[in-house]
Design a protein around this motif. Structure first.
Motif, PDB file in Angstrom:
ATOM      1  N   GLY A   1      51.810  24.915  12.640  1.00 19.99           N
ATOM      2  CA  GLY A   1      53.110  24.570  13.017  1.00 19.99           C
ATOM      3  C   GLY A   1      53.357  23.151  13.782  1.00 19.99           C
ATOM      4  O   GLY A   1      52.068  22.773  14.180  1.00 19.99           O
ATOM      5  N   LEU A   2      54.871  23.054  13.863  1.00 16.74           N
ATOM      6  CA  LEU A   2      55.050  21.850  14.558  1.00 16.74           C
ATOM      7  C   LEU A   2      56.108  22.966  16.198  1.00 16.74           C
ATOM      8  O   LEU A   2      56.766  23.633  15.858  1.00 16.74           O
ATOM      9  CB  LEU A   2      56.632  21.342  14.224  1.00 16.74           C
ATOM     10  CG  LEU A   2      57.278  20.458  14.904  1.00 16.74           C
ATOM     11  CD1 LEU A   2      56.377  19.045  15.220  1.00 16.74           C
ATOM     12  CD2 LEU A   2      58.416  19.456  14.247  1.00 16.74           C
ATOM     13  N   TRP A   3      55.393  22.129  17.305  1.00 10.84           N
ATOM     14  CA  TRP A   3      55.922  22.948  18.094  1.00 10.84           C
ATOM     15  C   TRP A   3      56.391  22.065  19.394  1.00 10.84           C
ATOM     16  O   TRP A   3      55.984  20.938  19.407  1.00 10.84           O
ATOM     17  CB  TRP A   3      54.279  23.286  18.890  1.00 10.84           C
ATOM     18  CG  TRP A   3      54.023  24.528  18.325  1.00 10.84           C
ATOM     19  CD1 TRP A   3      52.529  24.527  17.431  1.00 10.84           C
ATOM     20  CD2 TRP A   3      54.486  25.654  18.556  1.00 10.84           C
ATOM     21  NE1 TRP A   3      52.825  25.543  16.670  1.00 10.84           N
ATOM     22  CE2 TRP A   3      53.037  26.800  17.532  1.00 10.84           C
ATOM     23  CE3 TRP A   3      54.205  26.984  19.333  1.00 10.84           C
ATOM     24  CZ2 TRP A   3      53.192  27.876  17.526  1.00 10.84           C
ATOM     25  CZ3 TRP A   3      54.740  28.294  19.347  1.00 10.84           C
ATOM     26  CH2 TRP A   3      53.607  28.931  18.671  1.00 10.84           C
ATOM     27  N   LEU A   4      57.406  22.420  19.932  1.00 11.83           N
ATOM     28  CA  LEU A   4      58.109  21.553  20.721  1.00 11.83           C
ATOM     29  C   LEU A   4      57.533  22.493  22.185  1.00 11.83           C
ATOM     30  O   LEU A   4      58.469  23.232  22.271  1.00 11.83           O
ATOM     31  CB  LEU A   4      59.863  22.221  20.557  1.00 11.83           C
ATOM     32  CG  LEU A   4      60.570  21.148  20.934  1.00 11.83           C
ATOM     33  CD1 LEU A   4      60.620  19.850  21.753  1.00 11.83           C
ATOM     34  CD2 LEU A   4      62.305  21.614  20.959  1.00 11.83           C
ATOM     35  N   HIS A   5      57.771  21.259  22.847  1.00 10.15           N
ATOM     36  CA  HIS A   5      56.955  22.184  24.069  1.00 10.15           C
ATOM     37  C   HIS A   5      58.430  21.204  25.314  1.00 10.15           C
ATOM     38  O   HIS A   5      58.825  20.031  25.154  1.00 10.15           O
ATOM     39  CB  HIS A   5      55.632  21.552  24.798  1.00 10.15           C
ATOM     40  CG  HIS A   5      54.436  21.732  24.233  1.00 10.15           C
ATOM     41  ND1 HIS A   5      54.196  23.124  24.630  1.00 10.15           N
ATOM     42  CD2 HIS A   5      54.266  21.526  23.184  1.00 10.15           C
ATOM     43  CE1 HIS A   5      53.100  23.689  23.938  1.00 10.15           C
ATOM     44  NE2 HIS A   5      53.325  22.536  22.798  1.00 10.15           N
ATOM     45  N   ARG A   6      59.652  21.721  26.058  1.00 12.95           N
ATOM     46  CA  ARG A   6      60.540  21.332  26.113  1.00 12.95           C
ATOM     47  C   ARG A   6      60.257  20.938  27.671  1.00 12.95           C
ATOM     48  O   ARG A   6      59.438  21.552  28.653  1.00 12.95           O
ATOM     49  CB  ARG A   6      62.259  22.364  26.371  1.00 12.95           C
ATOM     50  CG  ARG A   6      62.219  22.591  24.571  1.00 12.95           C
ATOM     51  CD  ARG A   6      63.258  23.642  25.121  1.00 12.95           C
ATOM     52  NE  ARG A   6      64.299  22.864  25.744  1.00 12.95           N
ATOM     53  CZ  ARG A   6      64.701  24.053  26.697  1.00 12.95           C
ATOM     54  NH1 ARG A   6      65.127  25.569  26.631  1.00 12.95           N
ATOM     55  NH2 ARG A   6      66.448  23.433  27.717  1.00 12.95           N
ATOM     56  N   GLY A   7      60.251  19.795  27.973  1.00  9.55           N
ATOM     57  CA  GLY A   7      59.892  19.156  29.412  1.00  9.55           C
ATOM     58  C   GLY A   7      59.972  19.065  30.140  1.00  9.55           C
ATOM     59  O   GLY A   7      62.353  19.407  30.340  1.00  9.55           O
ATOM     60  N   ARG A   8      60.404  19.383  31.386  1.00  5.89           N
ATOM     61  CA  ARG A   8      61.249  18.626  33.070  1.00  5.89           C
ATOM     62  C   ARG A   8      60.057  18.621  33.850  1.00  5.89           C
ATOM     63  O   ARG A   8      58.814  18.977  34.187  1.00  5.89           O
ATOM     64  CB  ARG A   8      61.444  20.034  33.476  1.00  5.89           C
ATOM     65  CG  ARG A   8      60.792  21.144  33.225  1.00  5.89           C
ATOM     66  CD  ARG A   8      61.466  23.177  33.726  1.00  5.89           C
ATOM     67  NE  ARG A   8      60.349  24.380  33.478  1.00  5.89           N
ATOM     68  CZ  ARG A   8      60.593  24.928  34.472  1.00  5.89           C
ATOM     69  NH1 ARG A   8      60.856  24.487  36.026  1.00  5.89           N
ATOM     70  NH2 ARG A   8      59.563  25.774  34.312  1.00  5.89           N
ATOM     71  N   VAL A   9      60.540  17.324  34.755  1.00 10.24           N
ATOM     72  CA  VAL A   9      59.714  16.793  35.438  1.00 10.24           C
ATOM     73  C   VAL A   9      59.655  18.027  37.218  1.00 10.24           C
ATOM     74  O   VAL A   9      60.638  18.340  37.468  1.00 10.24           O
ATOM     75  CB  VAL A   9      60.327  15.694  35.720  1.00 10.24           C
ATOM     76  CG1 VAL A   9      59.959  15.260  37.471  1.00 10.24           C
ATOM     77  CG2 VAL A   9      60.563  13.976  34.888  1.00 10.24           C
ATOM     78  N   ALA A  10      58.179  18.110  36.877  1.00  9.94           N
ATOM     79  CA  ALA A  10      58.231  18.731  38.086  1.00  9.94           C
ATOM     80  C   ALA A  10      58.141  17.501  40.236  1.00  9.94           C
ATOM     81  O   ALA A  10      58.394  16.540  40.033  1.00  9.94           O
ATOM     82  CB  ALA A  10      56.449  19.196  38.512  1.00  9.94           C
TER      83      ALA A  10
END
Length: 543
Positions: free
Chosen positions: A407-416
């Motif tokens: 399917g379609l996957w959302l990888h919600r990001g944040r800067v490390a």
């Protein structure tokens, strides 16, 4: 006239408080068609008298000008005026020698146009070009002249021009293309004889403007209707052909007026005086811009294992490409650029190479640092198509969308903290049918702070989706049109690239051309404007 009194104020406690700094002085421009070689010049026949009268009337209307653009000048007029305009840098263009210029004397009888800008010549870079390079044998060539240097306290591109109805849209697309290249993101202004009334289609591109400047605003916008000059005895001026445009990102408090200066009785020749105050440019980021000129740029993976950057022009076209990556690692790579992943203010590039997802930091010019493995997914990426989608969920962090067999996957990001990138747990927001979908990246199309998602299905139908943070899923789609994959193999959106507020689209064709599809109307196979011919079949991916 209001006066500024005192450099400091005194607070109630007796403490001195610095007054607000005085606003920068306005930048003043003048444009005038001297009509030097024609019968419309008949009130003065002496070059020194002409020059003295012009300077006197010009300064009476608005004071000394920073930028003076004159058209249809003879060498004798130019040389006489140059002696009077001490402290100006002059830039001339024109080689033709009509008989009417002989009356002015001077070192030659050449005829052309000139641009004066206040300042030392050593501080300025000069540019000039013909509105139509094929105009070499016409009675009057149409030039655009620019000087780039310190104007209004900062580096600015100031231009003067004289365009013609014989050119497509009077020559404004060529003018803008040259200004885009010469300004290179700096503030810009242009004044001159456009041979176009305010409602002319040729002025529409001017109001779209440049990537760096934003839309150009005419100094007397709102004051030039109806589209005719007022009647002024003893001559009747029917139409307004002269204009002064300032970049909206860099100038404010625009005003202008026209004046009869009793030198050229021709009905379209008035002095146009304009001014605008420099406006401090706030930090502007344009999604898709890799080179820092505020134009969205295109990446393309070529089948010769190279990654190419095509700099955008802001009008749906691209400049000459340059290779910014090469080697077997780019073979079959999936590239995208949407978001600043390391917090340095520059949009970066995300690339899937083999089974790894890599972040290539942008140095600010579009050149890329070596890839760093992104800290997401332990299972590899070989069977997924990830794209940097921008801020899909509206939380301020850049996100990755990935299609796979599941399917379609959302990888919600944040800067490390170490400059890398981390993701929250991936969430599936689309079913297995997304494996066959092509995900496109228009950015935020409705101003809600979240990037929309465009998807093209196997039949070529394109739909827009918005992520709902409440339900953590995609909302109902909106149909945008159909572009069959057979005839339009590759597709790409970089958001709004032509300044009309609507996200645009590019596609390649089965005949290896590149088409631009302006947003706002349904995308259709019969639409699109060819902006690249041949060779586009050698690319495996646009990003």
């Amino acid at each position: 006239m209001a006066l500024l009194v005192g450099a400091v104020g005194v607070a109630g406690s007796g403490q001195k408080v610095a007054a607000d700094p005085a606003p920068p002085p306005p930048v003043r421009t003048v444009s005038y068609n001297a009509c030097g070689a024609h019968t419309c010049q008949n009130t003065v026949d002496d070059a020194d008298t002409w020059a003295a009268k012009f300077r006197s009337r010009m300064e009476a209307e608005g004071g000394p000008a920073d930028v003076i653009a004159l058209q249809e000048m003879c060498t004798g007029q130019y040389e006489a005026l140059r002696k009077l305009l001490v402290g100006y840098t002059a830039h001339w263009a024109g080689e033709q020698e009509p008989p009417g210029c002989a009356r002015w004397g001077g070192s030659s009888t050449k005829f052309g146009q000139v641009l004066f800008v206040k300042g030392e010549t050593a501080d300025f870079t000069a540019y000039r070009a013909l509105a139509d390079p094929a105009e070499t044998s016409v009675p009057q060539q149409r030039w655009m002249l620019c000087l780039k240097g310190p104007i209004g306290g900062r580096t600015t591109l100031a231009c003067g021009t004289h365009l013609s109805p014989s050119l497509p849209l009077n020559g404004t697309p060529v003018l803008l293309a040259n200004m885009e290249r010469w300004a290179a993101g700096a503030p810009a202004l242009v004044t001159g004889d456009f041979n176009a009334i305010p409602s002319h289609a040729g002025l529409v591109p001017m109001r779209t403007g440049l990537c760096g400047t934003g839309p150009f605003i005419e100094a007397d916008a709102g004051r030039n209707a109806p589209t005719a000059y007022a009647t002024a005895a003893p001559f009747t001026y029917r139409l307004k052909y002269d204009h002064a445009f300032f970049g909206s990102r860099d100038f404010t408090q625009l005003r202008a007026r026209t004046a009869d200066i009793d030198l050229t009785p021709g009905e379209d020749h008035k002095l146009v005086w304009a001014e605008a105050r420099p406006l401090a440019r706030t930090a502007v980021r344009v999604p898709g811009d890799l080179t820092g000129d505020l134009c969205p740029d295109m990446l393309a993976v070529r089948k010769d294992d190279t990654l190419r950057l095509y700099p955008g022009t802001g009008r749906g076209t691209f400049g000459s490409p340059r290779v910014i990556g090469s080697g077997p690692e780019w073979n079959g790579a999936v590239v995208s650029h949407r978001g600043d992943w390391d917090g340095d203010g520059h949009e970066d590039v995300v690339a899937r190479k083999g089974d790894q997802l890599l972040l290539h930091r942008n140095t600010g010019t579009g050149d890329l640092a070596p890839g760093v493995v992104m800290k997401v997914s332990e299972t590899g990426w070989a069977h997924a198509s990830p794209v940097a989608a921008g801020d899909v969920d509206g939380d301020g962090g850049p996100d990755v969308l990935a299609t796979s067999a599941t399917g379609l996957w959302l990888h919600r990001g944040r800067v490390a903290a170490d400059g890398g990138w981390l993701s929250f747990s991936a969430a599936r927001i689309g079913g297995p049918e997304w494996k066959e979908y092509e995900v496109l990246l228009p950015g935020d199309t409705d101003g809600d702070g979240k990037a929309e998602v465009w998807a093209r299905d196997p039949a070529g139908d394109i739909r827009q989706y918005t992520y709902d943070s409440g339900t953590k899923s995609l909302g109902a789609p909106t149909a945008l049109g159909t572009l069959p994959r057979g005839s339009r193999p590759l597709a790409l959106s970089l958001g709004d690239t032509d300044g009309d507020g609507k996200a645009d689209l590019w596609t390649t064709t089965s005949s290896a051309d590149l088409l631009f599809h302006p947003g706002g109307t349904p995308f259709a196979e019969t639409g699109g404007v060819t902006v690249g011919t041949g060779g586009w079949g050698y690319f495996s991916r646009l990003g």
